[in-house]
Design a protein around this motif. Structure first.
Motif, short mmCIF file in Angstrom:
data_model
loop_
_atom_site.label_atom_id
_atom_site.label_comp_id
_atom_site.label_asym_id
_atom_site.label_seq_id
_atom_site.Cartn_x
_atom_site.Cartn_y
_atom_site.Cartn_z
N LEU B 2 0.55 -1.25 -0.06
CA LEU B 2 0.14 0.08 0.11
C LEU B 2 0.80 1.23 -0.02
N ARG B 4 3.76 1.53 -1.14
CA ARG B 4 4.90 1.82 -2.44
C ARG B 4 4.13 3.21 -3.20
N LYS B 6 3.12 5.24 -6.37
CA LYS B 6 2.37 4.64 -7.67
C LYS B 6 3.70 5.00 -8.57
N GLU B 10 1.34 5.72 -14.14
CA GLU B 10 0.05 6.01 -13.16
C GLU B 10 -0.21 7.24 -12.65
N ARG B 17 -6.05 12.48 -16.21
CA ARG B 17 -7.49 12.48 -15.63
C ARG B 17 -8.00 13.67 -15.26
N ARG B 54 -4.56 3.51 -20.38
CA ARG B 54 -5.47 3.56 -19.15
C ARG B 54 -6.54 4.48 -19.50
N ASN B 57 -8.87 2.82 -21.86
CA ASN B 57 -9.92 1.90 -21.48
C ASN B 57 -10.83 2.50 -20.43
N GLU B 58 -10.52 3.54 -19.87
CA GLU B 58 -11.78 4.16 -18.81
C GLU B 58 -12.70 4.86 -19.65
N SER B 208 -10.81 -3.82 -24.58
CA SER B 208 -10.61 -3.93 -23.01
C SER B 208 -11.55 -2.92 -22.26
N ASN B 210 -15.27 -2.12 -20.89
CA ASN B 210 -16.28 -3.13 -20.60
C ASN B 210 -17.51 -2.37 -21.20
#
Lengths: 248, 248
Positions: B2, B4, B6, B10, B17, B54, B57-58, B208, B210
């Motif tokens: 936890l 660590r 990021k 990321e 984002r 990323r 995919n989002e 990827s 959904n």
DNA sequence: GAGTGGTCTAGACCACTAA
DNA sequence: TAGTGGTCTAGACCACTCC
């Protein structure tokens, strides 16, 4: 773009996906190490890593640092909600038993009186005041399956006692009715979102694996919200079902 | 684990984002190129590519080969299903207008008589026989929003005519009632899954990302299924809502 | 042509696990 | 200590777009 052959790491991901589905790597088993797969497929380890990252995001495997990739058991659980709601609580326990799993739903936090978050306050249409918060962590045969957090306005509940002994919401609704808040209407909102950090830890998923969030709000006879419950589960492991009659 | 910090890619994804959410890159706008971002963040282009993957995919951005990453407009659409169902069809059009989008729902295929897939046959509880299939592609202000495919057993429908003129299911149910199949009960099953290739093309998403699949089955007075409709939408753009009364 | 994103490599370093 | 997965780089090649 359609004709373009798939990238090699996607081909690897697809083959691994098939191998898992067809039982070559049964649940609980380890996949071969990335270096080993790299030799096997004639690719660099980095490329294999990309393929495995895909399976991870799809919830097919769980990867632990220094250990390897373990195939997950993915029994798809069915959660059935019949409307009007006739059941007597225990919807989770029932879904678990139908999936062949032993339910276990310990209290993780509360009941406690707290100041609600902005989202909770909005759902409950309250300007000020506090709520009773209760958090349950739900397991199926030891595996984390679901998180449920419920909030009741303190003004409707009267005191903490209302959430004390019971574990299911139905008992609570009876007590609310005794205090003049008869629950007459329900609303459930379903969304797919990225997990919080707490959720990734609890479910053992990557933060790019999606979760399903079901927010249920219960309204009393004056159409005042008296309970909001947040249910969260890994998106791939659940199917939600709603049933109702055409003509009331 | 936890504690660590990021990974850097990321962190980049998180900053992008935020920049998108706060309007630094408004919908329709292009993100800076990967090489430019690489200079800016002092990282290699490959690492920036991971970060952008990323976001892709989002469902936050759409990346086109040779062009760049465009920020998507993500008006979360609310689809409300009241049970018992009082509406007169048009649930999609209504949801669109509430989100400020202009609905458009052309027929993409059918009505045609076909042999059902195994899944459709199971849903309709039919051993043999054929079904009438109809596929609609649904847009909101020109953007692909939803795919709907419905199947009616030919034995219940009688002929193709039943699905000819109307575009909404309600009209069809009236005709079924005239033929002795009054729809009395509904069931909707909700699942999250990976998209088919057709769906990735239509929605312009990665495989990827959904999708949400809602399967609605309508049953007649003898509890025989007379219609199964598959609704598919990108998971991030929709919220499903169900409402019902506590005591029937 | 120059610019874009997507893929792949070879090699490196780290943190972790296992014996 | 040897093996594991995760990250990062520098450089390369391709297919695509825009001009």
């Amino acid at each position: 773009m359609l004709e373009r052959p798939k990238s090699r790491y996607e081909q690897v991901a697809e083959r691994l996906r098939n191998d898992i589905k067809q039982g070559k790597y049964p649940p609980g088993e380890r996949l071969p190490s990335q270096t080993q797969l790299a030799r096997e497929y004639g690719l660099a380890q980095t490329s294999i890593g990309r393929a495995i990252a895909r399976l991870k995001n799809e919830g097919l495997v769980r990867v632990e640092d220094g250990k390897g990739a373990t195939v997950l058991e993915v029994p798809t659980v069915k959660r059935v909600r019949r409307t009007p709601y006739r059941g007597k609580g225990g919807s989770f326990a029932q879904a678990m038993r139908e999936a062949g799993l032993e339910p276990h739903t310990p209290l993780a936090a509360g009941p406690e009186v707290v100041t609600p978050s902005a989202e909770v306050a909005t759902c409950l249409q309250m300007g000020e005041g506090q709520v009773i918060r209760r958090e349950r962590h739900m397991f199926g045969s030891g595996h984390p399956m679901q998180i449920a957090v419920s909030h009741i306005p303190l003004s409707a509940a009267g005191s903490l006692d209302i959430a004390d002994t019971d574990t299911n919401p139905t008992g609570m609704y009876e007590r609310l009715a005794q205090r003049g808040h008869k629950v007459t209407r329900f609303q459930e909102r379903i969304e797919v979102r990225r997990p919080t950090e707490k959720e990734t830890v609890f479910f053992g998923i990557t933060d790019s694996t999606n979760v399903l969030e079901v927010v249920r709000i219960a309204y009393d006879q004056d159409d005042k919200p008296v309970d909001v419950t947040f249910n969260v589960f890994p998106a791939t492991q659940w199917a939600l079902t709603y049933e109702w009659n055409a003509h009331e």
